[in-house]
Motif scaffolding. Structure first.
Motif, PDB file in Angstrom:
ATOM      1  N   TRP A  99       0.830  -1.204   0.000  1.00 25.75           N
ATOM      2  CA  TRP A  99       0.000   0.000   0.000  1.00 25.75           C
ATOM      3  C   TRP A  99       0.866   1.257   0.000  1.00 25.75           C
ATOM      4  N   THR A 100       1.961   1.239   0.735  1.00 25.54           N
ATOM      5  CA  THR A 100       2.862   2.397   0.736  1.00 25.54           C
ATOM      6  C   THR A 100       3.397   2.646  -0.671  1.00 25.54           C
ATOM      7  N   LEU A 101       3.844   1.608  -1.341  1.00 25.60           N
ATOM      8  CA  LEU A 101       4.343   1.745  -2.706  1.00 25.60           C
ATOM      9  C   LEU A 101       3.250   2.277  -3.629  1.00 25.60           C
ATOM     10  N   LEU A 102       2.083   1.668  -3.602  1.00 24.50           N
ATOM     11  CA  LEU A 102       1.012   2.067  -4.519  1.00 24.50           C
ATOM     12  C   LEU A 102       0.559   3.508  -4.292  1.00 24.50           C
ATOM     13  N   HIS A 103       0.352   3.879  -3.029  1.00 24.90           N
ATOM     14  CA  HIS A 103      -0.076   5.251  -2.747  1.00 24.90           C
ATOM     15  C   HIS A 103       1.012   6.263  -3.132  1.00 24.90           C
ATOM     16  N   THR A 104       2.275   5.880  -2.967  1.00 25.36           N
ATOM     17  CA  THR A 104       3.367   6.780  -3.344  1.00 25.36           C
ATOM     18  C   THR A 104       3.460   6.910  -4.860  1.00 25.36           C
ATOM     19  N   ILE A 105       3.209   5.834  -5.585  1.00 23.60           N
ATOM     20  CA  ILE A 105       3.150   5.921  -7.049  1.00 23.60           C
ATOM     21  C   ILE A 105       2.027   6.876  -7.449  1.00 23.60           C
ATOM     22  N   ALA A 106       0.856   6.738  -6.830  1.00 20.91           N
ATOM     23  CA  ALA A 106      -0.269   7.635  -7.141  1.00 20.91           C
ATOM     24  C   ALA A 106       0.086   9.087  -6.833  1.00 20.91           C
ATOM     25  N   ALA A 107       0.782   9.309  -5.728  1.00 20.74           N
ATOM     26  CA  ALA A 107       1.148  10.670  -5.334  1.00 20.74           C
ATOM     27  C   ALA A 107       2.110  11.316  -6.332  1.00 20.74           C
ATOM     28  N   GLN A 108       2.913  10.516  -7.008  1.00 24.61           N
ATOM     29  CA  GLN A 108       3.879  11.038  -7.979  1.00 24.61           C
ATOM     30  C   GLN A 108       3.369  10.942  -9.413  1.00 24.61           C
ATOM     31  N   ASP A 156      -5.474  12.774  -9.388  1.00 23.92           N
ATOM     32  CA  ASP A 156      -6.565  12.686  -8.427  1.00 23.92           C
ATOM     33  C   ASP A 156      -7.458  11.478  -8.696  1.00 23.92           C
ATOM     34  N   ASP A 157      -7.714  11.208  -9.959  1.00 20.22           N
ATOM     35  CA  ASP A 157      -8.536  10.062 -10.338  1.00 20.22           C
ATOM     36  C   ASP A 157      -7.887   8.755  -9.865  1.00 20.22           C
ATOM     37  N   PHE A 158      -6.600   8.606 -10.133  1.00 22.52           N
ATOM     38  CA  PHE A 158      -5.885   7.390  -9.732  1.00 22.52           C
ATOM     39  C   PHE A 158      -5.787   7.300  -8.211  1.00 22.52           C
ATOM     40  N   GLY A 159      -5.457   8.422  -7.561  1.00 20.57           N
ATOM     41  CA  GLY A 159      -5.329   8.416  -6.098  1.00 20.57           C
ATOM     42  C   GLY A 159      -6.625   8.053  -5.395  1.00 20.57           C
ATOM     43  N   ARG A 160      -7.740   8.585  -5.880  1.00 15.01           N
ATOM     44  CA  ARG A 160      -9.044   8.277  -5.280  1.00 15.01           C
ATOM     45  C   ARG A 160      -9.457   6.832  -5.563  1.00 15.01           C
ATOM     46  N   TRP A 161      -9.154   6.338  -6.766  1.00 14.55           N
ATOM     47  CA  TRP A 161      -9.457   4.940  -7.073  1.00 14.55           C
ATOM     48  C   TRP A 161      -8.670   4.013  -6.139  1.00 14.55           C
ATOM     49  N   LEU A 162      -7.396   4.328  -5.964  1.00 13.55           N
ATOM     50  CA  LEU A 162      -6.553   3.512  -5.093  1.00 13.55           C
ATOM     51  C   LEU A 162      -7.039   3.577  -3.647  1.00 13.55           C
ATOM     52  N   CYS A 163      -7.449   4.741  -3.202  1.00 14.16           N
ATOM     53  CA  CYS A 163      -7.998   4.885  -1.858  1.00 14.16           C
ATOM     54  C   CYS A 163      -9.244   4.015  -1.689  1.00 14.16           C
ATOM     55  N   ALA A 164     -10.102   3.993  -2.708  1.00 12.19           N
ATOM     56  CA  ALA A 164     -11.303   3.155  -2.650  1.00 12.19           C
ATOM     57  C   ALA A 164     -10.932   1.672  -2.576  1.00 12.19           C
ATOM     58  N   LEU A 182      -8.741  13.108   1.695  1.00 11.70           N
ATOM     59  CA  LEU A 182      -7.450  13.463   2.288  1.00 11.70           C
ATOM     60  C   LEU A 182      -6.288  12.662   1.696  1.00 11.70           C
ATOM     61  N   TRP A 183      -6.530  11.911   0.625  1.00  6.28           N
ATOM     62  CA  TRP A 183      -5.489  11.016   0.124  1.00  6.28           C
ATOM     63  C   TRP A 183      -4.215  11.766  -0.255  1.00  6.28           C
ATOM     64  N   GLU A 184      -4.359  12.926  -0.907  1.00 11.58           N
ATOM     65  CA  GLU A 184      -3.164  13.641  -1.371  1.00 11.58           C
ATOM     66  C   GLU A 184      -2.382  14.230  -0.198  1.00 11.58           C
ATOM     67  N   ARG A 188       1.039  12.770  -0.491  1.00 16.19           N
ATOM     68  CA  ARG A 188       1.835  13.630  -1.372  1.00 16.19           C
ATOM     69  C   ARG A 188       2.350  14.882  -0.681  1.00 16.19           C
ATOM     70  N   THR A 189       1.465  15.695  -0.148  1.00 15.41           N
ATOM     71  CA  THR A 189       1.866  17.008   0.358  1.00 15.41           C
ATOM     72  C   THR A 189       2.235  17.013   1.834  1.00 15.41           C
ATOM     73  N   GLY A 190       1.726  16.072   2.580  1.00 19.08           N
ATOM     74  CA  GLY A 190       1.896  16.078   4.035  1.00 19.08           C
ATOM     75  C   GLY A 190       0.725  16.791   4.684  1.00 19.08           C
ATOM     76  N   TRP A 191       0.537  16.530   5.962  1.00 22.39           N
ATOM     77  CA  TRP A 191      -0.600  17.084   6.698  1.00 22.39           C
ATOM     78  C   TRP A 191      -0.466  18.599   6.860  1.00 22.39           C
ATOM     79  N   LYS A 192      -1.608  19.263   6.868  1.00 24.70           N
ATOM     80  CA  LYS A 192      -1.635  20.727   6.946  1.00 24.70           C
ATOM     81  C   LYS A 192      -1.106  21.241   8.270  1.00 24.70           C
ATOM     82  N   ASP A 193      -1.081  20.393   9.299  1.00 24.15           N
ATOM     83  CA  ASP A 193      -0.586  20.849  10.603  1.00 24.15           C
ATOM     84  C   ASP A 193       0.948  20.938  10.645  1.00 24.15           C
TER      85      ASP A 193
END
Length: 197
Positions: A99-108, A156-164, A182-184, A188-193
């Protein structure tokens, strides 16, 4: 990619009866316990149940008690810490890493991918669904893909699909679902805090 305990078909009449295996141990298509389909705690429990008892080993009750205590301690430690880093991955370690690999691929992934990039991601996800080391997880992912083909039109399309896809597995495992809005921020960007800065 989930691993529900599944067993291959029963042997034909006259064939050797299968060994009893501890709850949670998943057998591979070859009928042997599958490390990458089984949690480390269940794997450790399998080892614990295979320890000799005093009657079968000829040892003293004290020796058996010490062995049983050691096995119980090892099983408890395994369930809380997972396998040591130099051991084969269990289903949980494998899942987290995947999951870490896949979400990181989506983020990039590009905001506006080319047709070639879209085809590459679709091919990668399709291949992963067939080669994933946990066969139960692979079959579950193939079913998900047949119901919800990978979406690759944008980051965004890929990231949301992967999140689902990830949320479907979380649901099967009784884990909370992630807010896909909140997937990105998560990947990708890191938390707003600012805690990731």
């Amino acid at each position: 990619m989930s691993a529900e305990t599944q067993q291959p078909e029963q042997p034909a009449a006259g064939a050797e009866a299968p060994k009893r295996i501890p709850k949670g141990v998943v057998l591979g298509p070859d009928g042997k316990p599958c490390r990458s389909c089984t949690s480390f705690a269940s794997w450790a429990n399998q080892t614990k149940t295979s320890l000799k008892t005093p009657s079968s080993s000829g040892g003293s009750a004290g020796t058996a008690a010490v062995a049983a205590m050691a096995a119980t301690t090892a099983t408890a430690a395994a369930s809380s810490t997972g396998p040591p880093s130099d051991c084969p991955a269990d289903v949980e370690t494998l899942g987290r890493g995947t999951w870490t690999l896949l979400h990181t691929i989506a983020a990039q992934y590009p905001k506006q991918p080319t047709p070639t990039q879209q085809a590459d991601v679709k091919g990668f996800i399709g291949t992963l669904s067939r080669l994933y080391p946990c066969w139960v997880c692979a079959e579950d992912f193939q079913v998900f893909l047949s119901k919800s083909p990978v979406r690759t039109a944008s980051r965004d399309d890929f990231g949301r699909w992967l999140c689902a896809a990830h949320n479907e597995v979380n649901d099967k495992l009784g884990k909370p679902k992630f807010d896909c809005n909140l997937w990105e921020e998560r990947w990708r960007t890191g938390w707003k805090d600012g805690r990731c800065d």
